[in-house]
Motif scaffolding. Sequence first.
Motif, mmCIF file in Angstrom:
data_model
loop_
_atom_site.group_PDB
_atom_site.id
_atom_site.type_symbol
_atom_site.label_atom_id
_atom_site.label_comp_id
_atom_site.label_asym_id
_atom_site.label_seq_id
_atom_site.Cartn_x
_atom_site.Cartn_y
_atom_site.Cartn_z
ATOM 1 N N ASN A 200 0.782 -1.312 0.027
ATOM 2 C CA ASN A 200 0.013 -0.106 0.002
ATOM 3 C C ASN A 200 0.950 1.238 -0.080
ATOM 4 O O ASN A 200 1.403 1.485 0.972
ATOM 5 C CB ASN A 200 -0.776 -0.115 1.288
ATOM 6 C CG ASN A 200 -1.776 1.164 1.365
ATOM 7 O OD1 ASN A 200 -1.974 2.044 0.493
ATOM 8 N ND2 ASN A 200 -2.655 1.182 2.415
ATOM 9 N N LEU B 267 -3.676 -1.793 -8.385
ATOM 10 C CA LEU B 267 -5.030 -0.856 -8.210
ATOM 11 C C LEU B 267 -4.413 0.648 -7.797
ATOM 12 O O LEU B 267 -3.557 0.763 -7.081
ATOM 13 C CB LEU B 267 -5.880 -1.488 -6.658
ATOM 14 C CG LEU B 267 -6.324 -2.775 -7.167
ATOM 15 C CD1 LEU B 267 -7.356 -3.148 -5.797
ATOM 16 C CD2 LEU B 267 -7.398 -2.723 -8.159
ATOM 17 N N LEU C 189 -8.361 5.636 0.062
ATOM 18 C CA LEU C 189 -9.027 4.284 -0.420
ATOM 19 C C LEU C 189 -9.538 3.463 0.763
ATOM 20 O O LEU C 189 -8.695 3.613 2.049
ATOM 21 C CB LEU C 189 -7.907 3.395 -1.011
ATOM 22 C CG LEU C 189 -7.643 3.806 -2.542
ATOM 23 C CD1 LEU C 189 -6.690 3.037 -3.092
ATOM 24 C CD2 LEU C 189 -8.590 4.246 -3.315
ATOM 25 N N VAL D 91 -10.939 -1.627 -2.449
ATOM 26 C CA VAL D 91 -10.375 -2.714 -3.089
ATOM 27 C C VAL D 91 -10.873 -3.935 -3.332
ATOM 28 O O VAL D 91 -10.796 -4.425 -4.358
ATOM 29 C CB VAL D 91 -9.046 -2.882 -2.065
ATOM 30 C CG1 VAL D 91 -8.127 -4.251 -2.298
ATOM 31 C CG2 VAL D 91 -8.214 -1.671 -1.796
ATOM 32 N N LEU E 263 -10.954 -5.170 -7.069
ATOM 33 C CA LEU E 263 -9.842 -6.489 -7.195
ATOM 34 C C LEU E 263 -10.241 -7.430 -8.415
ATOM 35 O O LEU E 263 -9.376 -7.719 -9.332
ATOM 36 C CB LEU E 263 -9.959 -7.103 -5.782
ATOM 37 C CG LEU E 263 -8.657 -8.267 -5.662
ATOM 38 C CD1 LEU E 263 -7.181 -7.419 -5.740
ATOM 39 C CD2 LEU E 263 -8.843 -8.739 -4.498
ATOM 40 N N VAL F 293 -0.716 -1.313 -4.430
ATOM 41 C CA VAL F 293 -2.154 -0.430 -4.162
ATOM 42 C C VAL F 293 -1.472 0.732 -4.215
ATOM 43 O O VAL F 293 -0.795 1.098 -3.399
ATOM 44 C CB VAL F 293 -3.159 -0.620 -3.221
ATOM 45 C CG1 VAL F 293 -4.138 0.434 -2.972
ATOM 46 C CG2 VAL F 293 -3.692 -2.168 -3.149
ATOM 47 N N GLU F 294 -1.601 1.833 -5.311
ATOM 48 C CA GLU F 294 -1.235 2.980 -5.102
ATOM 49 C C GLU F 294 -2.469 3.955 -4.449
ATOM 50 O O GLU F 294 -3.436 3.983 -4.953
ATOM 51 C CB GLU F 294 -0.753 3.568 -6.481
ATOM 52 C CG GLU F 294 -0.277 4.891 -6.519
ATOM 53 C CD GLU F 294 0.130 5.529 -7.721
ATOM 54 O OE1 GLU F 294 0.198 4.917 -8.735
ATOM 55 O OE2 GLU F 294 -0.013 6.926 -7.895
ATOM 56 N N ASN F 295 -2.183 4.494 -3.328
ATOM 57 C CA ASN F 295 -3.316 5.088 -2.691
ATOM 58 C C ASN F 295 -3.270 6.608 -3.230
ATOM 59 O O ASN F 295 -2.661 6.982 -4.084
ATOM 60 C CB ASN F 295 -2.849 5.281 -1.177
ATOM 61 C CG ASN F 295 -4.331 5.087 -0.104
ATOM 62 O OD1 ASN F 295 -5.358 5.487 -0.509
ATOM 63 N ND2 ASN F 295 -4.149 4.019 0.695
ATOM 64 N N LEU G 114 -6.307 -1.987 3.916
ATOM 65 C CA LEU G 114 -6.621 -2.206 3.121
ATOM 66 C C LEU G 114 -6.439 -3.985 2.860
ATOM 67 O O LEU G 114 -6.444 -4.373 1.816
ATOM 68 C CB LEU G 114 -5.955 -1.703 1.980
ATOM 69 C CG LEU G 114 -5.964 -0.165 1.844
ATOM 70 C CD1 LEU G 114 -5.604 0.597 0.458
ATOM 71 C CD2 LEU G 114 -7.574 0.287 1.963
ATOM 72 N N GLU H 108 -3.454 -5.013 3.250
ATOM 73 C CA GLU H 108 -2.005 -4.976 2.811
ATOM 74 C C GLU H 108 -1.012 -5.703 3.731
ATOM 75 O O GLU H 108 -1.284 -5.855 5.113
ATOM 76 C CB GLU H 108 -1.325 -3.608 2.685
ATOM 77 C CG GLU H 108 -1.123 -2.921 3.766
ATOM 78 C CD GLU H 108 -2.223 -2.127 4.269
ATOM 79 O OE1 GLU H 108 -3.459 -2.016 3.951
ATOM 80 O OE2 GLU H 108 -2.053 -1.411 5.461
#
Lengths: 118, 235
Positions: free
Chosen positions: B46, B74, B105, B110, B114, B127-129, B141, B143
Amino acid sequence: MHEMSLAVEILRIADEAAAEAGAGRVLRVGVGVGWLLQVEEQSLAFHLRAMRQDYPRLREAVFDLAEEAVRVRCRACGEETQQADWGFSCGSCGCRDVAVVTGDRLEVQDMEVLTDDV
Amino acid sequence: MCETEGTGHLHQHQHVAVHRHAMEANDEIASRLRRSFAARGVFVLNLISAPGSGKTTLLEHTLAQLAPLRVSVLVGDVETERDAERLRSCGVPVSQIVTAGTCHLEAEMVANHLPEVDQRELDLLIVENVGNLVCPTAYDLGEDAKVALVSTTEGEDKPLKYPAIFHRAQVALVTKSDLAPYLDFDREALFANIHTVHPGLDVLEVSAKTGEGLDRWLAWIRAQVEAKRAVPSGV
């Protein structure tokens, strides 16, 4: 800005708990605001006041926000001490290997309610 | 205690203990995601930073070099599909989560997105917030690791001004290290501030532009993926 999302969750939980208790009106909701979460209390209070109108049981509720301090338990000596600032360390032995035990939750703690007609 | 209302109805005044966490709904979904990732041995990152610290550029260079790992991404933004379009050119499945105003997020977003990027065996989900150093911090999330990014142009005191994310991160990345010579950038002060908030936190310096430091970052990711794969689920 995430205070709005948090307010929605607090209202949802308070409304659900009121329904479970058979309460028609909620007078007061006690909320513990963990220091670690960096919640802006004035913003949270604003959103709670603005959105409680959507929940008939909560329309008159006063939201009592109380900051909850961070307490850590030392993994070396086992002591539990309160923290005043970032850079947590054991208040007893100074060790920095500590685990947060309080101050990381935003919690609906308790409520004063009026239950339905008896 | 009983009281009589003007209507003549009796109401019971009660004290009710609740003790429920406002993040409980998010945390429940995050736990479900975490169990599912664990069962399949998928390592999940994350990435959290202020807008403009270089998350997407770093990811472009990271994805280009992670083969043969099977990676999906994501990416969260308040508006537009721009980041997803950039990352798709790296040849990996990417889904853009447009939050339309929400500053972070949540686990449910997610979970909803997904399936778009998770239609094959997977080693790594990144996951790029949403670019924001405050709000994403509190939202689990599912992660394995939160990565806090801070660029050399942002100032050494960022970790002191936004401590929660550095406190929760498993690794910190100092991005745009190639710019350091042109700035009044105090490297020692930044490291000291990070370690004030999070003693012992691993800090990696990277430049997406020159490639400097990318090898250590890639090695860190590969080691984490390997470790996750090696642990049987449920242990």
